[in-house]
Design a protein around this motif. Structure first.
Motif, PDB file in Angstrom:
ATOM      1  N   ALA A  72      13.793  28.536  20.449  1.00 16.94           N
ATOM      2  CA  ALA A  72      15.088  28.224  19.825  1.00 16.94           C
ATOM      3  C   ALA A  72      15.338  29.169  18.653  1.00 16.94           C
ATOM      4  O   ALA A  72      14.441  29.863  18.183  1.00 16.94           O
ATOM      5  N   ASP A  73      16.570  29.153  18.216  1.00 17.86           N
ATOM      6  CA  ASP A  73      16.927  29.766  16.936  1.00 17.86           C
ATOM      7  C   ASP A  73      16.623  28.718  15.876  1.00 17.86           C
ATOM      8  O   ASP A  73      17.215  27.637  15.901  1.00 17.86           O
ATOM      9  N   ILE A  74      15.710  29.013  14.988  1.00 19.15           N
ATOM     10  CA  ILE A  74      15.230  27.999  14.030  1.00 19.15           C
ATOM     11  C   ILE A  74      16.354  27.469  13.146  1.00 19.15           C
ATOM     12  O   ILE A  74      16.301  26.336  12.668  1.00 19.15           O
ATOM     13  N   THR A  75      17.425  28.260  12.997  1.00 17.67           N
ATOM     14  CA  THR A  75      18.521  27.798  12.129  1.00 17.67           C
ATOM     15  C   THR A  75      19.313  26.666  12.792  1.00 17.67           C
ATOM     16  O   THR A  75      20.145  26.034  12.142  1.00 17.67           O
ATOM     17  N   SER A  76      19.047  26.444  14.076  1.00 16.34           N
ATOM     18  CA  SER A  76      19.806  25.388  14.781  1.00 16.34           C
ATOM     19  C   SER A  76      19.064  24.045  14.774  1.00 16.34           C
ATOM     20  O   SER A  76      19.601  23.039  15.253  1.00 16.34           O
ATOM     21  N   LEU A  77      17.837  24.033  14.270  1.00 13.62           N
ATOM     22  CA  LEU A  77      17.005  22.834  14.422  1.00 13.62           C
ATOM     23  C   LEU A  77      17.303  21.770  13.373  1.00 13.62           C
ATOM     24  O   LEU A  77      17.271  22.033  12.165  1.00 13.62           O
ATOM     25  N   GLU A  78      17.561  20.558  13.865  1.00 14.44           N
ATOM     26  CA  GLU A  78      17.828  19.438  12.977  1.00 14.44           C
ATOM     27  C   GLU A  78      16.508  18.722  12.702  1.00 14.44           C
ATOM     28  O   GLU A  78      16.195  17.695  13.286  1.00 14.44           O
ATOM     29  N   VAL A  79      15.707  19.335  11.848  1.00 12.33           N
ATOM     30  CA  VAL A  79      14.396  18.796  11.462  1.00 12.33           C
ATOM     31  C   VAL A  79      14.381  18.605   9.946  1.00 12.33           C
ATOM     32  O   VAL A  79      15.304  19.049   9.242  1.00 12.33           O
ATOM     33  N   ASP A  80      13.327  17.971   9.437  1.00 17.23           N
ATOM     34  CA  ASP A  80      13.280  17.788   7.988  1.00 17.23           C
ATOM     35  C   ASP A  80      13.141  19.120   7.271  1.00 17.23           C
ATOM     36  O   ASP A  80      13.768  19.370   6.254  1.00 17.23           O
ATOM     37  N   ALA A  81      12.279  20.022   7.837  1.00 11.15           N
ATOM     38  CA  ALA A  81      12.127  21.326   7.183  1.00 11.15           C
ATOM     39  C   ALA A  81      11.888  22.422   8.216  1.00 11.15           C
ATOM     40  O   ALA A  81      11.174  22.211   9.208  1.00 11.15           O
ATOM     41  N   ILE A  82      12.496  23.569   7.966  1.00 10.39           N
ATOM     42  CA  ILE A  82      12.148  24.755   8.750  1.00 10.39           C
ATOM     43  C   ILE A  82      11.373  25.684   7.814  1.00 10.39           C
ATOM     44  O   ILE A  82      11.612  25.696   6.597  1.00 10.39           O
ATOM     45  N   VAL A  83      10.439  26.430   8.370  1.00 11.04           N
ATOM     46  CA  VAL A  83       9.606  27.305   7.539  1.00 11.04           C
ATOM     47  C   VAL A  83      10.071  28.744   7.729  1.00 11.04           C
ATOM     48  O   VAL A  83      10.063  29.263   8.848  1.00 11.04           O
ATOM     49  N   ASN A  84      10.477  29.329   6.633  1.00 15.20           N
ATOM     50  CA  ASN A  84      11.035  30.677   6.613  1.00 15.20           C
ATOM     51  C   ASN A  84       9.954  31.719   6.369  1.00 15.20           C
ATOM     52  O   ASN A  84       9.092  31.531   5.506  1.00 15.20           O
ATOM     53  N   ALA A  85      10.015  32.801   7.112  1.00 14.92           N
ATOM     54  CA  ALA A  85       9.117  33.950   6.876  1.00 14.92           C
ATOM     55  C   ALA A  85       9.798  34.845   5.848  1.00 14.92           C
ATOM     56  O   ALA A  85      10.567  35.750   6.195  1.00 14.92           O
ATOM     57  N   ALA A  86       9.524  34.553   4.601  1.00 20.27           N
ATOM     58  CA  ALA A  86      10.230  35.215   3.496  1.00 20.27           C
ATOM     59  C   ALA A  86       9.446  36.431   3.009  1.00 20.27           C
ATOM     60  O   ALA A  86       8.388  36.788   3.544  1.00 20.27           O
TER      61      ALA A  86
END
Ligand code: APR
Length: 187
Positions: A13-27
């Protein structure tokens, strides 16, 4: 099905579309955005994400910091900074392990139910995907064996190839599940 194995899942999936409590960004260590998944997350979250990131004074490699998700469907974004892959760098495996561990610790402390990881360091930072996936899956299994939060961890793959790599690892682990869920070999 072992309850632990039902708490870990790989999705494409595209992580920006996920309705979860938190997504983890590779910053990156500036936490001021960039390309790849970092750029995608900032684009969807909107300018308020950058404004909050600016208050965090950056992030060291292997560390993780949490912000709100703003216009993202995810409530929060956990920003972590992976190592830039280099041949024979002896610290990078531990640094990458720390990205997952420190993100999971934040999720536990905030009692988040669901968290989705992007494949930290496997894009611009050049970490070989299979090696990184073994580190990621192992770290999550060990952490979830000891903690009930987060309740569910998703590995969010952006490509079919990555999805298949993670799925193979998870299937290998699930098929080897004994009463000692952390005694497994993913190699
Ligand atoms: N959803 C899920 N995964 C994604 C998305 C997305 N929308 N976009 C990219 N990815 C995947 C990539 O396919 C890769 O497997 O995220 C993984 C991490 O790749 P990068 O985003 O390049 O992150 P990384 O390798 O950790 O490099 C970090 O890149 O974008 C900059 O600001 C960032 O400087 C930092 C560096």
């Amino acid at each position: 099905m072992n309850s632990l194995s039902s708490r870990i899942e790989v999705i494409k999936a595209d992580i920006t579309s996920l309705e979860v409590d938190a997504i983890v960004n590779a910053a990156n260590s500036s936490l001021l955005g960039g390309g790849g998944v970092d750029g995608a997350i900032h684009k969807i979250a909107g300018p308020d994400l950058l404004a909050e990131c600016k208050t965090l004074n950056g992030c060291a490699i292997g560390q993780a910091k949490i912000t709100k998700g703003y216009k993202l469907p995810a409530k929060f974004v956990i920003h972590t900074v992976g190592p830039i892959y280099q041949e024979n760098n002896k610290n990078q495996e531990q640094e990458l392990r720390n990205c997952y561990l420190n993100s999971l610790i934040i999720a536990k402390e905030k009692k988040l139910a669901t968290i989705a990881f992007s494949a930290i360091s496997t894009g611009v930072y050049g970490y070989p995907v299979k090696e990184a996936a073994v580190i990621a899956v192992r770290e999550v299994i060990i952490f979830l064996s000891d903690h009930k939060f987060p309740a569910k961890v998703f590995f969010c793959s952006f490509s079919e190839d990555h999805y298949n790599i993670y799925q193979e690892l998870l299937n290998k682990w699930k098929s080897s599940l004994t009463e000692y869920p952390t005694s497994f070999n993913l190699e």
